[in-house]
Design a protein around this motif. Structure first.
Motif, PDB file in Angstrom:
ATOM      1  N   TRP A 246       1.837  57.544 -15.495  1.00 42.67           N
ATOM      2  CA  TRP A 246       3.245  57.831 -14.803  1.00 42.67           C
ATOM      3  C   TRP A 246       4.094  58.978 -14.896  1.00 42.67           C
ATOM      4  O   TRP A 246       4.845  59.471 -14.106  1.00 42.67           O
ATOM      5  CB  TRP A 246       3.271  57.351 -16.684  1.00 42.67           C
ATOM      6  CG  TRP A 246       5.242  57.067 -17.064  1.00 42.67           C
ATOM      7  CD1 TRP A 246       6.069  56.665 -16.221  1.00 42.67           C
ATOM      8  CD2 TRP A 246       5.840  55.252 -17.429  1.00 42.67           C
ATOM      9  NE1 TRP A 246       7.233  57.047 -17.097  1.00 42.67           N
ATOM     10  CE2 TRP A 246       7.279  55.357 -17.254  1.00 42.67           C
ATOM     11  CE3 TRP A 246       4.654  53.996 -17.277  1.00 42.67           C
ATOM     12  CZ2 TRP A 246       8.236  54.136 -17.495  1.00 42.67           C
ATOM     13  CZ3 TRP A 246       5.643  52.867 -18.060  1.00 42.67           C
ATOM     14  CH2 TRP A 246       7.039  52.916 -18.137  1.00 42.67           C
ATOM     15  N   LEU A 247       2.601  59.862 -15.268  1.00 45.66           N
ATOM     16  CA  LEU A 247       4.277  60.984 -15.622  1.00 45.66           C
ATOM     17  C   LEU A 247       3.546  60.924 -13.727  1.00 45.66           C
ATOM     18  O   LEU A 247       4.972  62.072 -12.994  1.00 45.66           O
ATOM     19  CB  LEU A 247       3.005  62.210 -15.427  1.00 45.66           C
ATOM     20  CG  LEU A 247       3.091  62.323 -17.346  1.00 45.66           C
ATOM     21  CD1 LEU A 247       2.242  63.398 -18.054  1.00 45.66           C
ATOM     22  CD2 LEU A 247       4.916  61.857 -17.947  1.00 45.66           C
ATOM     23  N   VAL A 248       2.983  61.140 -13.049  1.00 38.89           N
ATOM     24  CA  VAL A 248       2.758  60.923 -11.518  1.00 38.89           C
ATOM     25  C   VAL A 248       3.513  60.596 -10.749  1.00 38.89           C
ATOM     26  O   VAL A 248       4.363  61.450  -9.819  1.00 38.89           O
ATOM     27  CB  VAL A 248       1.347  61.220 -11.000  1.00 38.89           C
ATOM     28  CG1 VAL A 248       1.386  61.501  -9.670  1.00 38.89           C
ATOM     29  CG2 VAL A 248      -0.176  62.172 -12.082  1.00 38.89           C
ATOM     30  N   VAL A 249       3.994  58.958 -11.627  1.00 36.73           N
ATOM     31  CA  VAL A 249       5.361  58.393 -10.375  1.00 36.73           C
ATOM     32  C   VAL A 249       6.248  59.737 -10.713  1.00 36.73           C
ATOM     33  O   VAL A 249       7.060  59.585  -9.804  1.00 36.73           O
ATOM     34  CB  VAL A 249       4.936  57.426 -11.150  1.00 36.73           C
ATOM     35  CG1 VAL A 249       6.544  56.275 -10.315  1.00 36.73           C
ATOM     36  CG2 VAL A 249       3.732  56.356 -10.256  1.00 36.73           C
ATOM     37  N   GLY A 265       4.171  55.467 -20.920  1.00 38.29           N
ATOM     38  CA  GLY A 265       2.761  55.225 -20.368  1.00 38.29           C
ATOM     39  C   GLY A 265       1.843  55.272 -21.367  1.00 38.29           C
ATOM     40  O   GLY A 265       0.879  54.111 -21.049  1.00 38.29           O
ATOM     41  N   ILE A 266       1.998  55.944 -22.388  1.00 40.49           N
ATOM     42  CA  ILE A 266       1.156  55.198 -23.759  1.00 40.49           C
ATOM     43  C   ILE A 266       0.942  53.866 -24.024  1.00 40.49           C
ATOM     44  O   ILE A 266       0.025  53.193 -24.063  1.00 40.49           O
ATOM     45  CB  ILE A 266       1.093  56.123 -24.576  1.00 40.49           C
ATOM     46  CG1 ILE A 266       0.678  57.888 -24.606  1.00 40.49           C
ATOM     47  CG2 ILE A 266       0.130  56.083 -25.918  1.00 40.49           C
ATOM     48  CD1 ILE A 266       1.840  58.910 -25.789  1.00 40.49           C
ATOM     49  N   VAL A 267       2.255  53.656 -24.285  1.00 43.88           N
ATOM     50  CA  VAL A 267       2.538  52.110 -24.170  1.00 43.88           C
ATOM     51  C   VAL A 267       2.127  51.484 -23.565  1.00 43.88           C
ATOM     52  O   VAL A 267       1.249  49.896 -23.568  1.00 43.88           O
ATOM     53  CB  VAL A 267       3.481  51.842 -24.575  1.00 43.88           C
ATOM     54  CG1 VAL A 267       4.024  50.553 -25.174  1.00 43.88           C
ATOM     55  CG2 VAL A 267       4.182  52.685 -25.618  1.00 43.88           C
ATOM     56  N   ALA A 268       1.967  51.522 -22.113  1.00 41.79           N
ATOM     57  CA  ALA A 268       1.645  50.670 -20.908  1.00 41.79           C
ATOM     58  C   ALA A 268       0.460  50.338 -20.983  1.00 41.79           C
ATOM     59  O   ALA A 268       0.013  49.427 -20.727  1.00 41.79           O
ATOM     60  CB  ALA A 268       1.969  51.612 -19.801  1.00 41.79           C
ATOM     61  N   SER A 296       4.174  49.633 -14.054  1.00 43.19           N
ATOM     62  CA  SER A 296       4.814  50.432 -15.048  1.00 43.19           C
ATOM     63  C   SER A 296       5.978  50.940 -14.836  1.00 43.19           C
ATOM     64  O   SER A 296       7.137  50.830 -14.753  1.00 43.19           O
ATOM     65  CB  SER A 296       4.663  50.022 -16.540  1.00 43.19           C
ATOM     66  OG  SER A 296       4.131  48.854 -16.435  1.00 43.19           O
ATOM     67  N   ALA A 297       5.520  52.120 -14.011  1.00 37.80           N
ATOM     68  CA  ALA A 297       6.572  53.069 -13.976  1.00 37.80           C
ATOM     69  C   ALA A 297       7.657  53.075 -12.492  1.00 37.80           C
ATOM     70  O   ALA A 297       8.909  52.797 -12.883  1.00 37.80           O
ATOM     71  CB  ALA A 297       5.918  54.523 -13.268  1.00 37.80           C
ATOM     72  N   VAL A 314      11.174  46.154 -22.287  1.00 36.57           N
ATOM     73  CA  VAL A 314      10.327  45.406 -22.171  1.00 36.57           C
ATOM     74  C   VAL A 314       9.556  44.376 -21.568  1.00 36.57           C
ATOM     75  O   VAL A 314       8.716  44.228 -21.779  1.00 36.57           O
ATOM     76  CB  VAL A 314      10.836  44.568 -23.684  1.00 36.57           C
ATOM     77  CG1 VAL A 314       9.579  43.125 -23.935  1.00 36.57           C
ATOM     78  CG2 VAL A 314      11.336  44.666 -24.565  1.00 36.57           C
ATOM     79  N   VAL A 315       9.984  43.893 -20.211  1.00 38.72           N
ATOM     80  CA  VAL A 315       9.663  43.576 -19.053  1.00 38.72           C
ATOM     81  C   VAL A 315       8.990  44.621 -18.562  1.00 38.72           C
ATOM     82  O   VAL A 315       7.378  44.402 -17.850  1.00 38.72           O
ATOM     83  CB  VAL A 315      10.568  43.233 -18.608  1.00 38.72           C
ATOM     84  CG1 VAL A 315      10.347  42.216 -17.023  1.00 38.72           C
ATOM     85  CG2 VAL A 315      11.288  41.658 -19.247  1.00 38.72           C
ATOM     86  N   GLY A 316       9.360  45.491 -17.648  1.00 38.74           N
ATOM     87  CA  GLY A 316       8.667  46.721 -16.994  1.00 38.74           C
ATOM     88  C   GLY A 316       7.487  46.900 -18.422  1.00 38.74           C
ATOM     89  O   GLY A 316       5.740  47.128 -17.569  1.00 38.74           O
TER      90      GLY A 316
END
Length: 443
Positions: A246-249, A265-268, A296-297, A314-316
């Motif tokens: 996520w951080l890279v994105v 990102g943790i939750v994804a 997800s990001a 919630v969707v993403g």
């Protein structure tokens, strides 16, 4: 009868999973506006109370504690009020199952933050858990239609869902999407900068507690030490990789990496590893988490392009990463005693087909049932607050209190609304009789 090690383990894990819902309250609360934080947290805490009562009375029976009714659900009349479990060890598994039902419905609330009536939410929760969550839990874990001997599972094969990719995350994500469409967009959606998260440290605390509780979420059903160890490592590795992805994105797309992105990102990653935690290698868990974090990001931005207001993603996160983790098992599932497994292990297309069918069946059922329930509430008692209440702040207007004492209004935690607040509640007109109070509320 003495407690076995397995029973103690499940009770500890159930307590960890129960902690996840207050953790979600922190996570979601920090992501809302300052004048919505209490309402957001109350939606999670009320879910605990409502689902706990439903689960004791009939939910547990419907999700697998009652006799099989045509593969669709457990008989709710069997063991009503858990009377049949008295004197047995069945309460332990029933309690563990209750915590899953609680967190699932609480997840949905993030999609409708800042605009849902609390009274409507209190009606939605028990109805949805009864008519949507319990049947799907039965289909997947209780010997229902998606099980090995079920009407669908016996034809296409049994899908792997160790801890809730379909039952929890795809289910909650799809329900959140439907409710977001029914309630419509927030005032100023995509334009109002005040809709940014108001308390990132609260979000980070919530994410940390969610990760902590997730070890119980994924590990509670482990049957051996070897399986428990694999689950633990995978639950560590996947969210770690997802955080980095996520951080890279964010870095490539926006030029900077954010704390909110790290928490999301943790939750994804946790969502993606949930169905697969006991059935993939640690290296595959890293790859799965990385894919979930990246996708997800990118997916959370679709709400602005497609015009649906999923307030807290919630969707993403849950729907998208839930599908990723569930379908990925068709590729990376480990063979069992050298037999089966995903495509990458030579298992053929059978497991992939089973995973895809399970996703489609759950998404379709959830979409239809949530639409019926959501529209019924929306067309009768109304599911959305008025525009005036949304502007003034849903905490103040729905609960007569505020999370923070910014303007000296004197409503932080009081049981009796401040006179200015009472005037707003009576008049619902911020532009006429209560103009001085309006200035204080919006300060």
């Amino acid at each position: 009868m003495e407690l076995t090690t397995t029973q103690v383990w499940m009770m500890v894990c159930a307590a960890l999973v129960l902690l996840m819902t207050p953790a979600l309250a922190f996570f979601y609360g920090g992501m809302t506006r300052a004048k919505s934080v209490l309402n957001m947290m109350m939606m999670s805490f009320s879910a605990v109370a409502l689902v706990a009562v439903v689960w004791v009375l009939w939910g547990n029976s419907m999700a697998g504690g009652g006799a099989n009714v045509a593969g669709l659900l457990g008989n709710p009349a069997d063991g009503f009020g858990m009377e049949s479990l008295i004197g047995t060890d069945g309460f332990i598994a029933a309690g563990y199952g209750a915590t899953f039902a609680i967190i699932t419905v609480a997840l949905i609330s993030g999609a409708i933050a800042d605009r849902a009536k609390f009274s409507a939410w209190l009606v939605f929760v028990p109805v949805w858990v009864t008519l949507v969550y319990a049947p799907i839990a039965f289909w997947v874990w209780g010997g229902g239609i998606l099980g090995a001997d079920g009407a669908i599972g016996s034809v296409v094969g049994e899908a792997i869902d160790f801890a809730g990719g379909t039952v929890v995350h795809i289910n909650a994500g799809m329900a959140g999407l439907i409710l977001a469409l029914i309630l419509g967009k927030r005032r100023g959606f995509g334009k109002d900068p005040s809709q940014r998260p108001h308390n990132i440290p609260l979000v980070m605390l919530g994410a940390a507690l969610l990760w902590f509780g997730w070890f119980g979420f994924n590990g509670g059903a482990a049957s051996t030490a070897e399986e428990a160890g694999l689950i633990w490592i995978n639950t560590l590795a996947a969210p770690a990789a997802a955080l980095l992805g996520w951080l890279v994105v964010e870095r490539i797309r926006d030029g900077h990496s954010t704390s909110l992105g790290a928490a999301s990102g943790i939750v994804a990653g946790l969502v993606a590893i949930t169905p697969a935690c006991a059935n993939v290698s640690p290296v595959a868990a890293i790859g799965l988490g990385l894919v979930a974090g990246v996708v997800s990001a990118l997916a959370v931005g679709l709400k602005y392009r497609w015009g649906y207001d999923d307030s807290l993603d919630v969707v993403g996160v849950h729907l998208v990463s839930g599908v990723i983790g569930t379908v990925a098992l068709g590729f990376i599932a480990l063979p069992v005693e050298g037999v089966g497994g995903g495509l990458f292990y030579g298992g053929g297309f059978g497991q992939l087909w089973a995973q895809l069918v399970a996703c489609v069946v759950v998404m379709t059922f959830t979409a239809i049932m949530t639409t019926i329930i959501g529209l019924a509430i929306h067309k009768t008692m109304g599911f959305r607050v008025t525009e005036e209440q949304e502007v003034a702040g849903i905490d103040l207007m729905q609960h007569a209190e505020t999370g923070y004492e910014f303007g000296g209004l004197g409503t932080g935690g009081t049981f009796v609304p401040h006179p200015a607040t009472s005037a707003h509640l009576k008049n619902q007109d911020l532009g006429k009789k209560t103009e001085p109070a309006k200035e204080k509320i919006n300060a």
